[in-house]
Design an enzyme around this catalytic site. Structure first.
Site, short mmCIF file in Angstrom:
data_model
loop_
_atom_site.label_atom_id
_atom_site.label_comp_id
_atom_site.label_asym_id
_atom_site.label_seq_id
_atom_site.Cartn_x
_atom_site.Cartn_y
_atom_site.Cartn_z
N GLU A 104 0.73 -1.33 -0.01
CA GLU A 104 0.10 -0.20 0.19
C GLU A 104 0.71 1.48 -0.01
OE1 GLU A 104 -3.96 -0.76 2.11
OE2 GLU A 104 -2.32 -1.42 3.36
N GLU A 124 -3.71 -9.52 3.80
CA GLU A 124 -4.43 -9.29 4.96
C GLU A 124 -5.57 -10.40 5.11
OE1 GLU A 124 -2.53 -5.16 3.66
OE2 GLU A 124 -3.22 -7.03 2.63
#
Ligand code: T1G
Ligand code: NAD
Length: 697
Positions: A104, A124
């Site tokens: 990210e 995740e």
């Protein structure tokens, strides 16, 4: 700058270096360091900024060790928005595994360059979470909605070149990453490339059916799990909301997933898997032996899979069978397995041929004179195994490690059949051995630290998750399974059916119901094991009546076409069998049992609490090092849902006092024989402590 983030300028380019071993996780200090650096860069003479990492990898994610603790500023989403808002071009230079919050961070940069050997991903979901720092909003803007959903639901990293094809990486280079990143920044400045903020890019619209289909697929692929559905909602928002709104909703859903017990369970499993590799009392630098060549005795169901595991990891393997015919059969099973792997696209034809080429065969132990490790996988007959170990003792070179793949037998007794018990231990693989990740490493009384450490490091090389077990009947997994299967059989005779018992456990999250598992393993395996035991040690006779009756009728399970279920010869699809229902009712009547309707929750409680109770007893005896090891065994070896964290974590999550209360209730109803609470359980409840706290002692 700070201990973990460094900033230097070189002519018109600023270079931010993150250096936070082992995986440059985004700890509070790293986040603060990055924020300070980007603010310095914003006001200095540089024209472009590069973010890269020292050590073996780019940032591999948020610092999982900080989860569950109070949030510390700067928060990652805010930091990444500030990086993206930079007026100067920011280039991310990726190597190793850029994962989660690390990827990210790269997505918040304006351009991305990567080594060809690098991988990027958003795992995740494997922690029961979602990309909570803008990933669900930025990925669809670069790679599209479907590719984005796939990347985040799947959670597995992808190679840099594939990421480039998806538009997630702009340039891929073979080496000299920092040098290439400098050239790339200079080239971007030369051609006056814009500051390209991903959040400002449009999202290609898609039909609503894409989300509906993804939700159904995720429901199948990650049965019972909540995180995938939250990810799909976030990506849908990316197509219908402005970036800021989509991101704030992402943050809400991220907090929700962080509070979700499923995430606590999956985070527990992340660390439990890594802890399991550490042997209490063994120095990290314990000497290990070199292992290049491996011998396997017995080329049946297990021997073949074990041979493939080693060959696939580059070892030369010699498979020894009792005679030529059995050897040909064993090698042809291996050939078929490789053909299957190629057909399913798991291996390329070339790789499969290369691996197969490492496996040779023999019928004489002389072929094992120089191997470094031998693993015995012949019939589960203790005398046969002792005989074979005595032969190996003569045939193998000094220093060769001798291992047995026995499922239950006394490894100390097998070791005593040699003059070198210090070189003997158990290596208990799970079927199919070339696929199942779990390896129970059974430490015998005389096994040396060096042999144990060698096998634990070998496990990593053959991509297995190893757990150390002491010697007892059935070690950790199969010993606990006794109570689980007993209760499954008792629920059957008391009023259940194979379908209802399996459905209760399947819906609760087990990969497969206990009755189907028994049919898969072969009812004759359990029958033979029971017959080998004295009557008094065969356990509750009521639990054996039906499986014994089926075996005596030749119903051995999948391998004979009928067991508790009927199996289609072509598709192996199982279907209920009315004749079995009659057999169950007949045996119940013979036992004087009045059948009743049994609720799914009772079935779940009896089977899971039988596991938990025996697991706690195993901990008290020191057969397992820590509760997390038992969780790893059950999640990787027995299809226990990872999102429940394994039997020990699950027990702590619902409260040991609740577990004890249920077990005491079962003791009242079904007797002390099957339901004697583990003394350690009673002790911990008395002290108001959890298993996790007990393990910290
Ligand atoms: N945080 C803290 N510690 C970590 C860590 C992490 N993210 N990743 C690894 N470690 C520790 C690990 O416990 C071990 O410690 C050591 O590093 C080596 O790891 C906002 C919220 C990177 C592929 O899920 O997949 O970002 O045991 O033995 O086999 O959206 O570690 O030595 O004391 O596994 O070479 C997302 C997790 C986080 C990646 C390296 N990131 N890590 O594998 O070594 S969530 C992940 C891995 C997130 C954001 C969200 C692997 C690896 P110790 P290792 P490895
Ligand atoms: P199997 O019957 O499929 O294969 C055993 C093989 O050993 C046969 O091919 C046989 O020819 C060979 N063999 C017998 N005596 C031999 C000798 N003296 N020398 C060389 N080869 C000989 O059995 P399996 O299911 O592969 O089980 C093997 C071992 O692995 C057992 O101890 C079993 O308990 C254990 N195990 C089995 C499983 C499973 O799911 N099947 C899982 C874990 C461990």
């Amino acid at each position: 700058m700070s201990d973990v983030v460094n900033y230097v300028t070189d002519r018109n380019v600023g270079v931010i270096t993150v250096d936070n071993p082992p995986v440059n996780a985004l700890s509070q200090a790293v986040r603060q360091g990055l924020l300070d650096a980007i603010r310095v860069a914003a006001s200095d003479k540089t024209e472009a900024v590069i973010i890269h990492c020292a050590g073996r990898t780019f940032i591999a994610g948020a610092d999982i060790k900080e989860f569950g603790k109070p949030h510390a500023e700067p928060l990652l989403p805010d930091l990444l928005n500030e990086i993206e808002a930079s007026e100067k071009i920011v280039v991310a230079a990726l190597h190793g595994t850029a994962l989660g919050g690390g990827f990210e961070t790269a997505l918040a940069c304006h351009y991305r360059i990567a080594l060809a050997s690098a991988k990027v991903g958003l795992p995740e979901v494997k922690l029961g979470l979602l990309p909570g720092a803008g990933g669900t909003q930025r990925v669809p803007r670069l790679a599209g909605v479907e590719a984005g959903i796939d990347l985040m639901i799947n959670g597995s990293p992808i190679p840099a070149r594939s990421a480039a094809e998806l538009g997630l990486v702009d340039r891929v280079v073979e080496d000299d990453l920092l040098g290439a990143a400098r050239n790339y920044a200079a080239e971007l400045l030369d051609r006056d490339a814009p500051v390209r903020r991903t959040s400002e890019l449009p999202v290609a619209d898609v039909d609503e059916s894409v989300f509906a289909a993804a939700s159904v697929a995720a429901g199948k692929r990650a049965r019972g799990q909540t995180a995938p559905q939250r990810i799909i909602e976030c990506v849908r928002n990316a197509t219908s909301m402005p970036f800021a709104e989509g991101q704030s909703r992402e943050r809400e859903l991220f907090s929700e997933s962080m509070q979700d017990p499923q995430s606590a369970a999956l985070r527990h499993m992340f660390f439990a898997e890594r802890e399991a590799a550490k042997i209490i009392g063994l120095e990290r630098d314990t000497e290990i032996r070199e292992v290049k060549s491996v011998g396997i005795i017995g080329g049946g169901t297990m021997g073949g899979g074990i041979a493939m595991s080693f060959a696939n990891a580059g070892f030369s393997v010699t498979l020894v069978e009792i005679n030529k015919e059995a050897l040909t059969r064993g090698l042809s099973i291996i050939d078929r397995n490789y053909e299957g792997s190629v057909k399913r696209g798991k291996l390329s034809t070339d790789i499969a041929a290369e691996c197969r080429g490492r496996i040779g065969g023999a019928t004489d132990y002389a072929a094992l004179a120089d191997v470094d490790l031998v693993i015995e996988a012949v019939f589960e007959d203790p005398d046969l195994k002792k005989d074979i170990f005595a032969k190996l003792d003569k045939a193998c070179k000094p220093g060769a490690i001798l291992a047995t793949n026995t499922s239950y037998q006394d490894v100390d007794a097998i070791a005593a059949a040699t003059s070198r018990p210090q070189d003997v231990l158990g290596m208990h693989f799970f079927s199919p051995a070339h696929i199942m990740k779990l390896l129970e490493v059974v430490r015998a009384d005389k096994t040396t630290d060096e042999v144990l450490a060698t096998v634990m490091s070998l496990a990593k090389r053959i991509r297995k998750v190893a757990v150390v077990s002491g010697v007892c009947y059935g070690f950790i997994g199969n010993r606990m399974l006794e109570g689980y299967f007993r209760e499954a059989q008792l629920c059957l005779v008391e009023g259940g059916t194979p379908e209802s018992v399996d459905a209760a456990m399947f819906d609760w999250g087990m990969a497969m119901g206990p009755i189907s598992v028994a049919d898969l393993a072969g009812l004759d395996v359990g029958f033979k094991a029971r017959q080998a035991l004295p009557e008094a040690e065969r356990g509750d006779p009521a639990a054996n009546r039906v499986p014994d009756a089926l075996v005596e009728m030749g119903r051995l399970g999948q391998k004979s076409g009928t067991g508790f279920y009927r199996y289609d010869a072509e598709t192996r699809k199982r279907s209920p069998d009315a004749e079995v229902h009659e057999i169950i009712e007949r045996e119940a009547a013979a036992l004087g049992i009045e059948r009743r309707s049994i609720a799914a929750q009772e079935i779940v409680n009896r089977l899971v609490f039988a596991l938990v109770n025996e697991g706690i007893q195993i901990l008290a005896e020191g057969i397992a090092q820590r509760p997390g090891d038992i969780d790893v065994v059950y999640v990787y070896g027995y299809g226990f849902p990872a999102w429940r964290g394994g039997p020990m974590h699950y027990a702590d999550s619902i409260g040991l006092s609740t577990v004890l209360a249920r077990i005491e209730e079962f003791r009242e109803r079904f007797g002390e024989e099957n339901w004697k609470p583990a003394p350690l359980l009673e002790k911990l409840v008395g002290e108001g402590r959890t298993l996790a706290a007990w393990a910290e002692r």
